[in-house]
Design an enzyme around this catalytic site. Structure first.
Site, PDB file in Angstrom:
ATOM      1  N   GLN A  76      -1.023   7.080  -2.915  1.00  0.00           N
ATOM      2  CA  GLN A  76      -0.670   7.174  -4.231  1.00  0.00           C
ATOM      3  C   GLN A  76       1.082   8.003  -3.761  1.00  0.00           C
ATOM      4  O   GLN A  76       1.252   8.427  -3.199  1.00  0.00           O
ATOM      5  CB  GLN A  76      -1.079   7.939  -4.905  1.00  0.00           C
ATOM      6  CG  GLN A  76      -0.746   8.448  -5.852  1.00  0.00           C
ATOM      7  CD  GLN A  76       0.530   8.856  -6.569  1.00  0.00           C
ATOM      8  OE1 GLN A  76       1.068   8.319  -6.930  1.00  0.00           O
ATOM      9  NE2 GLN A  76       1.243  10.138  -5.975  1.00  0.00           N
ATOM     10  N   TYR A 141       2.563  15.404  -3.174  1.00  0.00           N
ATOM     11  CA  TYR A 141       2.504  14.661  -3.182  1.00  0.00           C
ATOM     12  C   TYR A 141       2.723  15.136  -1.659  1.00  0.00           C
ATOM     13  O   TYR A 141       2.397  14.417  -0.275  1.00  0.00           O
ATOM     14  CB  TYR A 141       3.860  13.092  -3.254  1.00  0.00           C
ATOM     15  CG  TYR A 141       3.882  12.079  -2.375  1.00  0.00           C
ATOM     16  CD1 TYR A 141       3.470  11.084  -2.125  1.00  0.00           C
ATOM     17  CD2 TYR A 141       5.593  12.323  -1.534  1.00  0.00           C
ATOM     18  CE1 TYR A 141       3.462  10.119  -1.471  1.00  0.00           C
ATOM     19  CE2 TYR A 141       6.092  11.573  -1.153  1.00  0.00           C
ATOM     20  CZ  TYR A 141       4.708  10.612  -0.329  1.00  0.00           C
ATOM     21  OH  TYR A 141       5.263   8.905   0.367  1.00  0.00           O
ATOM     22  N   LYS A 145       0.635  14.006   1.840  1.00  0.00           N
ATOM     23  CA  LYS A 145       0.993  13.496   2.994  1.00  0.00           C
ATOM     24  C   LYS A 145       0.859  14.385   4.263  1.00  0.00           C
ATOM     25  O   LYS A 145       0.314  13.967   5.230  1.00  0.00           O
ATOM     26  CB  LYS A 145       2.635  12.764   2.839  1.00  0.00           C
ATOM     27  CG  LYS A 145       2.827  12.154   2.229  1.00  0.00           C
ATOM     28  CD  LYS A 145       1.963  10.812   2.192  1.00  0.00           C
ATOM     29  CE  LYS A 145       2.005   9.477   2.644  1.00  0.00           C
ATOM     30  NZ  LYS A 145       1.546   8.575   2.667  1.00  0.00           N
ATOM     31  N   ASN A 170      13.527   7.664   2.959  1.00  0.00           N
ATOM     32  CA  ASN A 170      14.225   6.562   1.213  1.00  0.00           C
ATOM     33  C   ASN A 170      14.185   5.210   2.236  1.00  0.00           C
ATOM     34  O   ASN A 170      15.340   4.794   2.972  1.00  0.00           O
ATOM     35  CB  ASN A 170      15.400   7.002   0.771  1.00  0.00           C
ATOM     36  CG  ASN A 170      14.748   8.326   0.331  1.00  0.00           C
ATOM     37  OD1 ASN A 170      15.735   9.621   0.848  1.00  0.00           O
ATOM     38  ND2 ASN A 170      14.183   8.520  -0.959  1.00  0.00           N
ATOM     39  N   ARG A 208      21.447  10.919   0.603  1.00  0.00           N
ATOM     40  CA  ARG A 208      19.907  10.444   1.167  1.00  0.00           C
ATOM     41  C   ARG A 208      20.653   9.613   2.661  1.00  0.00           C
ATOM     42  O   ARG A 208      21.543   9.119   2.827  1.00  0.00           O
ATOM     43  CB  ARG A 208      18.998   9.610  -0.026  1.00  0.00           C
ATOM     44  CG  ARG A 208      18.598  10.529  -1.465  1.00  0.00           C
ATOM     45  CD  ARG A 208      17.790  11.509  -0.802  1.00  0.00           C
ATOM     46  NE  ARG A 208      17.064  11.979  -2.065  1.00  0.00           N
ATOM     47  CZ  ARG A 208      17.690  13.038  -2.264  1.00  0.00           C
ATOM     48  NH1 ARG A 208      18.621  13.738  -1.909  1.00  0.00           N
ATOM     49  NH2 ARG A 208      17.686  13.784  -3.717  1.00  0.00           N
ATOM     50  N   GLY A 266      13.862  20.487  -9.262  1.00  0.00           N
ATOM     51  CA  GLY A 266      12.915  19.512  -7.420  1.00  0.00           C
ATOM     52  C   GLY A 266      13.934  18.466  -7.536  1.00  0.00           C
ATOM     53  O   GLY A 266      13.290  18.393  -6.228  1.00  0.00           O
TER      54      GLY A 266
HETATM   55  N1  LIG Z   1       9.381   3.861   0.303  1.00  0.00           N
HETATM   56  C1  LIG Z   1       9.354   4.104   0.773  1.00  0.00           C
HETATM   57  O1  LIG Z   1      11.186   5.386   0.636  1.00  0.00           O
HETATM   58  C2  LIG Z   1       8.253   5.832   1.945  1.00  0.00           C
HETATM   59  C3  LIG Z   1       9.165   7.258   2.348  1.00  0.00           C
HETATM   60  C4  LIG Z   1       8.600   7.848   3.118  1.00  0.00           C
HETATM   61  C5  LIG Z   1       7.541   7.056   3.231  1.00  0.00           C
HETATM   62  N2  LIG Z   1       6.713   6.248   1.974  1.00  0.00           N
HETATM   63  C6  LIG Z   1       4.625   5.937   2.782  1.00  0.00           C
HETATM   64  O2  LIG Z   1       4.887   4.452   2.951  1.00  0.00           O
HETATM   65  C7  LIG Z   1       3.857   4.450   2.590  1.00  0.00           C
HETATM   66  C8  LIG Z   1       4.119   2.437   2.177  1.00  0.00           C
HETATM   67  O3  LIG Z   1       4.840   3.053   0.510  1.00  0.00           O
HETATM   68  P1  LIG Z   1       5.475   2.349  -0.241  1.00  0.00           P
HETATM   69  O4  LIG Z   1       6.703   2.240  -0.813  1.00  0.00           O
HETATM   70  O5  LIG Z   1       5.054   0.905   1.093  1.00  0.00           O
HETATM   71  O6  LIG Z   1       4.741   1.918  -1.543  1.00  0.00           O
HETATM   72  P2  LIG Z   1       3.974   0.493  -2.143  1.00  0.00           P
HETATM   73  O7  LIG Z   1       3.065   1.710  -3.142  1.00  0.00           O
HETATM   74  O8  LIG Z   1       4.571   0.042  -2.296  1.00  0.00           O
HETATM   75  O9  LIG Z   1       2.792   0.557  -1.643  1.00  0.00           O
HETATM   76  C9  LIG Z   1       1.514   1.186  -1.467  1.00  0.00           C
HETATM   77  C10 LIG Z   1       0.357   0.293  -0.887  1.00  0.00           C
HETATM   78  O10 LIG Z   1      -0.944   0.727  -1.382  1.00  0.00           O
HETATM   79  C11 LIG Z   1      -1.968   0.165  -1.998  1.00  0.00           C
HETATM   80  N3  LIG Z   1      -2.608   1.496  -2.822  1.00  0.00           N
HETATM   81  C12 LIG Z   1      -2.309   2.250  -3.486  1.00  0.00           C
HETATM   82  N4  LIG Z   1      -3.500   2.875  -3.346  1.00  0.00           N
HETATM   83  C13 LIG Z   1      -4.698   2.493  -3.261  1.00  0.00           C
HETATM   84  C14 LIG Z   1      -5.846   2.692  -3.155  1.00  0.00           C
HETATM   85  N5  LIG Z   1      -6.731   3.808  -2.803  1.00  0.00           N
HETATM   86  N6  LIG Z   1      -6.708   1.661  -2.451  1.00  0.00           N
HETATM   87  C15 LIG Z   1      -6.567   0.525  -1.596  1.00  0.00           C
HETATM   88  N7  LIG Z   1      -4.620   0.791  -1.126  1.00  0.00           N
HETATM   89  C16 LIG Z   1      -3.775   1.393  -1.941  1.00  0.00           C
HETATM   90  C17 LIG Z   1      -1.270  -0.279  -2.851  1.00  0.00           C
HETATM   91  O11 LIG Z   1      -2.138  -1.393  -4.140  1.00  0.00           O
HETATM   92  C18 LIG Z   1       0.102  -0.811  -2.556  1.00  0.00           C
HETATM   93  O12 LIG Z   1       0.041  -1.632  -2.252  1.00  0.00           O
HETATM   94  C19 LIG Z   1       3.108   4.949   1.691  1.00  0.00           C
HETATM   95  O13 LIG Z   1       2.361   5.367   2.696  1.00  0.00           O
HETATM   96  C20 LIG Z   1       4.208   6.274   1.460  1.00  0.00           C
HETATM   97  O14 LIG Z   1       3.736   7.689   1.468  1.00  0.00           O
HETATM   98  C21 LIG Z   1       6.853   5.451   2.229  1.00  0.00           C
END
Ligand SMILES: NC(=O)c1ccc[n+]([C@@H]2O[C@H](COP(=O)([O-])OP(=O)(O)OC[C@H]3O[C@@H](n4cnc5c(N)ncnc54)[C@H](O)[C@@H]3O)[C@@H](O)[C@H]2O)c1
Length: 306
Positions: A76, A141, A145, A170, A208, A266
């Site tokens: 999430q 969140y 994490k 980011n 950022r 925040g």
């Molecule tokens: N995008 C960013 O800037 C960023 C920065 C820091 C960390 N992250 C981390 O990177 C990872 C990927 O993020 P993202 O930006 O690609 O997000 P995203 O939402 O595009 O990808 C996450 C995926 O997980 C799936 N998902 C969510 N809940 C689920 C569940 N309960 N069961 C199965 N699948 C589930 C969603 O359908 C989605 O496809 C995450 O762990 C996020 O915390 C992202």
């Protein structure tokens, strides 16, 4: 060649990781419930399972596929949502991660690579933030994490499950939704391509560290073989203000006048990473300059809108 199970492989970052794994000759298994992902993102050469990471039936997939590595990117990802609904956030991000760790332990996975975040640091006490910086998340969140990082470390101490934790700054690039941490870029691009004014919260001098998604995917692939039981910052080490980001976008899309609104509560003011540890141990350096990354991203969103 090895079998790698990628959670969140239908999402923004996970799908880039899947593509790179496949092009490096690995067998890839994707687990994603499509809550925020998209079937169009799932590479057809992977084996896809539509399953929630909190589902106890996940162990069946591990029994069938027997992955050697797990790249855990499902989460999430919406900070505001985590504040409105901390139970759901913790259920997915903490309980879902424990379910994955238990599957790893039972099925003898060698290593887990975890997508963590700058949100675990909270308000920076100094810049650039290194991996030794105090952990003081200011959102649920960030907490969920961070707690998962602790579970991963304890699974390693108790059961020898190897790990690499990658804390992203980011992230931006193709296939990104607007709800995540790097969401400001797709948001600006969509507005600008439609001829609408983008909104800046505050005066725009907040900064950022924007990292392109393919660089993040490459860090995950390097972590299959390097950086055992270590934590790494994955960013550029470069501070970009929101006003400068808009200028860079304008130089590609065309000029626009932003709408300035009151700063969001925040919001962290200034942020960029120290990435010397990743470069020293993982041998990872970002390859994309902001302009090139933005050009790729804009091209992708232009096609999407067309
Ligand atoms: N995008 C960013 O800037 C960023 C920065 C820091 C960390 N992250 C981390 O990177 C990872 C990927 O993020 P993202 O930006 O690609 O997000 P995203 O939402 O595009 O990808 C996450 C995926 O997980 C799936 N998902 C969510 N809940 C689920 C569940 N309960 N069961 C199965 N699948 C589930 C969603 O359908 C989605 O496809 C995450 O762990 C996020 O915390 C992202």
């Amino acid at each position: 060649m090895c079998t790698v199970l990628v959670t969140g492989g239908a999402g923004f970052i996970g799908s880039a990781v899947v593509d790179l794994l496949l092009s490096n000759g690995h067998k890839v298994v994707v687990v994603d419930n499509l809550s925020n992902g998209n079937m169009d993102n799932v590479n057809k050469a992977s084996t896809y399972y539509n399953m929630d990471i909190t589902d106890l039936k996940l162990s069946k997939i591990f029994e069938i596929e027997r992955p050697q590595y797990v790249i855990h990117a499902a989460a999430q990802i919406n900070v505001e949502k985590s504040i409105q609904d901390p139970i759901s956030d913790a259920n997915i991000n903490i309980m879902g991660s424990i379910n994955i760790l238990e599957c790893c332990r039972r099925s003898g996975v060698q290593k887990i690579i975890y997508s963590s975040t700058a949100a675990v640091y909270g308000n920076p006490l100094y810049l650039g933030i290194d991996e030794m910086h105090e952990l003081n998340p200011i959102s649920f969140y960030g907490i969920s994490k961070y707690i998962t990082e602790r579970y991963i470390k304890l699974f390693n101490a108790l059961y020898g499950l190897k790990y690499t934790i990658l804390r992203y700054s980011n992230v931006y690039g193709i296939r990104q939704g607007i709800s995540g941490e790097g969401g400001v870029i797709p948001c600006f691009i969509m507005h600008m391509l439609k001829g609408e004014e983008p909104t800046i919260y505050g005066n725009g001098d907040q900064t950022r560290d924007f990292i392109y998604v393919d660089d993040v995917a490459r860090a995950n692939i390097l972590a299959l073989e390097k950086g055992d039981n270590e934590i790494f910052n994955i960013g550029t080490g470069i501070e970009v203000s929101i006003n400068d980001l808009l200028k860079s976008l304008s130089s590609i899309i065309g000029d626009c006048i932003p709408l300035y609104k009151k700063e969001k509560k925040g919001d962290i003011r200034y942020c960029y990473f120290d990435i010397r540890k990743s470069s020293g141990i993982l041998g990872w350096e970002p390859e994309y300059m902001l302009k090139e990354g933005l050009e790729n991203t804009i091209q992708w969103y232009s096609k999407l809108l067309a």
